[in-house]
Design an enzyme around this catalytic site. Structure first.
Site, PDB file in Angstrom:
ATOM      1  N   ASP A   1      -5.821   3.315   6.600  1.00 13.50           N
ATOM      2  CA  ASP A   1      -5.652   2.873   5.212  1.00 13.50           C
ATOM      3  C   ASP A   1      -5.870   4.106   4.336  1.00 13.50           C
ATOM      4  O   ASP A   1      -6.995   4.583   4.178  1.00 13.50           O
ATOM      5  CB  ASP A   1      -6.674   1.768   4.901  1.00 13.50           C
ATOM      6  CG  ASP A   1      -6.554   1.231   3.476  1.00 13.50           C
ATOM      7  OD1 ASP A   1      -6.006   1.938   2.611  1.00 13.50           O
ATOM      8  OD2 ASP A   1      -7.047   0.110   3.222  1.00 13.50           O
TER       9      ASP A   1
ATOM     10  N   TYR B   1     -12.619  -2.067   2.591  1.00 15.67           N
ATOM     11  CA  TYR B   1     -12.196  -2.913   1.483  1.00 15.67           C
ATOM     12  C   TYR B   1     -12.524  -4.376   1.798  1.00 15.67           C
ATOM     13  O   TYR B   1     -12.193  -4.884   2.874  1.00 15.67           O
ATOM     14  CB  TYR B   1     -10.689  -2.723   1.272  1.00 15.67           C
ATOM     15  CG  TYR B   1     -10.140  -3.567   0.147  1.00 15.67           C
ATOM     16  CD1 TYR B   1     -10.477  -3.289  -1.172  1.00 15.67           C
ATOM     17  CD2 TYR B   1      -9.310  -4.646   0.397  1.00 15.67           C
ATOM     18  CE1 TYR B   1      -9.993  -4.067  -2.200  1.00 15.67           C
ATOM     19  CE2 TYR B   1      -8.815  -5.427  -0.632  1.00 15.67           C
ATOM     20  CZ  TYR B   1      -9.164  -5.127  -1.929  1.00 15.67           C
ATOM     21  OH  TYR B   1      -8.686  -5.900  -2.949  1.00 15.67           O
TER      22      TYR B   1
ATOM     23  N   ARG C   1      15.487 -10.485   1.373  1.00 20.37           N
ATOM     24  CA  ARG C   1      14.236 -10.468   2.137  1.00 20.37           C
ATOM     25  C   ARG C   1      14.319  -9.381   3.204  1.00 20.37           C
ATOM     26  O   ARG C   1      13.399  -8.630   3.415  1.00 20.37           O
ATOM     27  CB  ARG C   1      13.947 -11.833   2.784  1.00 20.37           C
ATOM     28  CG  ARG C   1      12.815 -11.754   3.791  1.00 20.37           C
ATOM     29  CD  ARG C   1      12.184 -13.079   4.219  1.00 20.37           C
ATOM     30  NE  ARG C   1      13.077 -14.209   4.280  1.00 20.37           N
ATOM     31  CZ  ARG C   1      14.016 -14.406   5.236  1.00 20.37           C
ATOM     32  NH1 ARG C   1      14.174 -13.533   6.216  1.00 20.37           N
ATOM     33  NH2 ARG C   1      14.773 -15.464   5.196  1.00 20.37           N
TER      34      ARG C   1
ATOM     35  N   LYS D   1      -2.564   0.804  -6.151  1.00 19.32           N
ATOM     36  CA  LYS D   1      -3.550   1.758  -6.656  1.00 19.32           C
ATOM     37  C   LYS D   1      -2.866   3.059  -7.106  1.00 19.32           C
ATOM     38  O   LYS D   1      -2.132   3.043  -8.068  1.00 19.32           O
ATOM     39  CB  LYS D   1      -4.625   1.984  -5.595  1.00 19.32           C
ATOM     40  CG  LYS D   1      -5.120   0.684  -4.914  1.00 19.32           C
ATOM     41  CD  LYS D   1      -5.820  -0.265  -5.864  1.00 19.32           C
ATOM     42  CE  LYS D   1      -6.038  -1.662  -5.297  1.00 19.32           C
ATOM     43  NZ  LYS D   1      -6.687  -1.749  -4.000  1.00 19.32           N
TER      44      LYS D   1
HETATM   45  C1  LIG Z   1      -6.835  -2.700  -2.944  1.00 22.52           C
HETATM   46  C2  LIG Z   1      -7.002  -2.256  -1.553  1.00 22.52           C
HETATM   47  C3  LIG Z   1      -6.425  -2.967  -0.492  1.00 22.52           C
HETATM   48  C4  LIG Z   1      -5.645  -4.252  -0.707  1.00 22.52           C
HETATM   49  O1  LIG Z   1      -4.485  -4.030  -1.421  1.00 22.52           O
HETATM   50  P1  LIG Z   1      -3.840  -5.136  -2.429  1.00 22.52           P
HETATM   51  O2  LIG Z   1      -2.661  -4.423  -2.970  1.00 22.52           O
HETATM   52  O3  LIG Z   1      -4.879  -5.467  -3.439  1.00 22.52           O
HETATM   53  O4  LIG Z   1      -3.500  -6.312  -1.570  1.00 22.52           O
HETATM   54  C5  LIG Z   1      -6.600  -2.474   0.787  1.00 22.52           C
HETATM   55  N1  LIG Z   1      -7.308  -1.344   1.014  1.00 22.52           N
HETATM   56  C6  LIG Z   1      -7.875  -0.643   0.021  1.00 22.52           C
HETATM   57  C7  LIG Z   1      -8.635   0.599   0.335  1.00 22.52           C
HETATM   58  C8  LIG Z   1      -7.748  -1.074  -1.295  1.00 22.52           C
HETATM   59  O5  LIG Z   1      -8.332  -0.376  -2.273  1.00 22.52           O
END
Ligand SMILES: *Cc1c(COP(=O)(O)O)cnc(C)c1O
Length: 379
Positions: free
Chosen positions: A170, A98, A46, A195
């Site tokens: 982000d 998001y 962890r 992604k």
């Molecule tokens: C998918 C996404 C998230 C969340 O990520 P997860 O891996 O699905 O928890 C946050 N911000 C953006 C812009 C995203 O496309």
């Protein structure tokens, strides 16, 4: 070192005991110690695991940062950032963000006494109006999801600095290949690794990168204390994915441009949202802070009818109807009923998420085939 070299080599080295060029999947929870407190840097997975460690160093390097941390999902990474705050603190966030981030802020953290202001950040003056002595974090998503607005990261960094607040960006949509928020003044950069970084639609993961040592200590303290870490196998898959990030994103950008130009000339399309168009309201900011415009495109249909949009997403054959984005395969989504369904209708419509809005994650297939697929689906 330049990007492509870092993507392939940073954080990894041939295995010392076997010479294996690929970082092994250290599928282990614990590590034998020679004596109490005498270990090789790993005590419990962890806290730290060698496969995850290699990936954390790699992601930090491609974001031009010093410290990286990987989490079980993008939302777990965001959760870590908000847990750096205290009750009474306030956050100014992008309004067009998001859906899961919005849900985390509103339904989890508000009840712990953290206040969120959702603001249109295209105009920095509007952001400053929400700053007060409680402002501790500015949360930026750019390009925004799904409206592809571009927010000036340097301008937000200036506001955050003046307010004594952290700036977290982000960077999921842009990827570190196209945009590096730390270089533009951000304190933390966040990724849904699920992604583009993973890139092959086979892993759910999140990451944070920062430069400041004190901030990093807090990040690792929360990562270890709350335990939302990612697994060795997933870390291995993402290390592999990142080795081709630059190649993939180059093709995402090329295909994105071709499809955006196709859509903008199609008689059934009302509006195409893509930051590469010189007519895009924030095109100049995009040019300033991004090295390409990516493969994410949204569009609305003439008449703005829900049935029309649902028909298109049903008729496509190469594009797959699915949540998520950033993989090699092209995806199509309907934000109002999918990714943004957790945002109330009146809130989402204010930011442009109307019933006929369709979002494309343009993959790396042959662009001609993708255009033919959309041509047929649009009828
Ligand atoms: C998918 C996404 C998230 C969340 O990520 P997860 O891996 O699905 O928890 C946050 N911000 C953006 C812009 C995203 O496309």
């Amino acid at each position: 070192m330049k990007f492509a070299t870092k993507a392939i080599h940073a954080g990894v080295h041939p295995d010392e005991s076997t010479g294996a060029i690929m970082t092994p999947i250290y599928q282990t929870s614990t590590y034998v110690q020679d004596g109490v407190g005498n270990h090789k840097g790993y005590e419990y997975s962890r806290t730290l695991n060698p496969t995850r460690h290699a990936l954390e160093k790699n992601i930090a390097a491609i974001e031009n940062g010093n410290f990286g941390a990987c989490f079980g999902s993008g939302l777990a990474a965001i959760d870590c950032v908000i847990k750096m705050l205290n009750p009474g603190d306030e956050v100014i966030s992008t309004n067009d963000l998001y859906g899961g981030s919005y849900r985390l802020f509103k339904t989890i953290f508000e009840k712990y006494g953290i206040k969120f202001h959702f603001v249109d950040m295209q105009n920095p003056v509007g952001v400053e109006a929400h700053v007060n002595e409680h402002t501790k974090l500015i949360w930026v998503e750019t390009p925004t999801n799904p409206m592809m607005n571009i927010i000036d990261i340097e301008a937000m960094a200036a506001i955050a600095k003046k307010a004594g607040a952290l700036l977290c960006v982000d960077n999921t949509f842009a990827t570190p290949y196209l945009q590096n928020p730390l270089d533009l003044g951000a304190d933390i950069v966040m990724h849904s690794v699920t992604k583009y970084l993973g890139g092959h639609s086979d892993v759910v993961m999140g990451a944070l990168v920062c430069n400041d040592e004190e901030l990093a200590k807090e990040m690792y303290r929360i990562q270890n204390s709350t335990g939302a870490v990612t697994a060795p196998m997933d870390s291995f898959l993402v290390l592999r994915g990142i080795k081709t990030l630059h190649l993939r994103v180059q093709r995402h950008c090329e295909n994105g441009e071709k499809l955006a130009n196709f859509l903008v000339n199609h008689p059934k399309i009302e509006k195409v949202y893509w930051p590469g168009f010189p007519t895009h309201p924030n095109h100049d900011v995009a040019r300033k802070q991004m090295r390409g415009f990516g493969g994410m495109i949204s569009f609305t249909m003439k008449g703005n009818r829900l049935e029309d949009a649902l028909e298109v997403v049903k008729k496509v054959e190469i594009f797959a109807l699915a949540e998520s984005l950033g993989g090699v395969e092209s995806l199509i989504g309907h934000p109002a009923t999918m990714t943004h369904a957790s945002i109330p209708k009146e809130v989402r419509e204010k930011t442009g998420v109307v019933d006929s809005l369709i979002r494309l994650s343009v993959g790396v297939e042959d662009a001609d085939d993708l255009i033919a697929d959309l041509t047929k689906a649009l009828g």
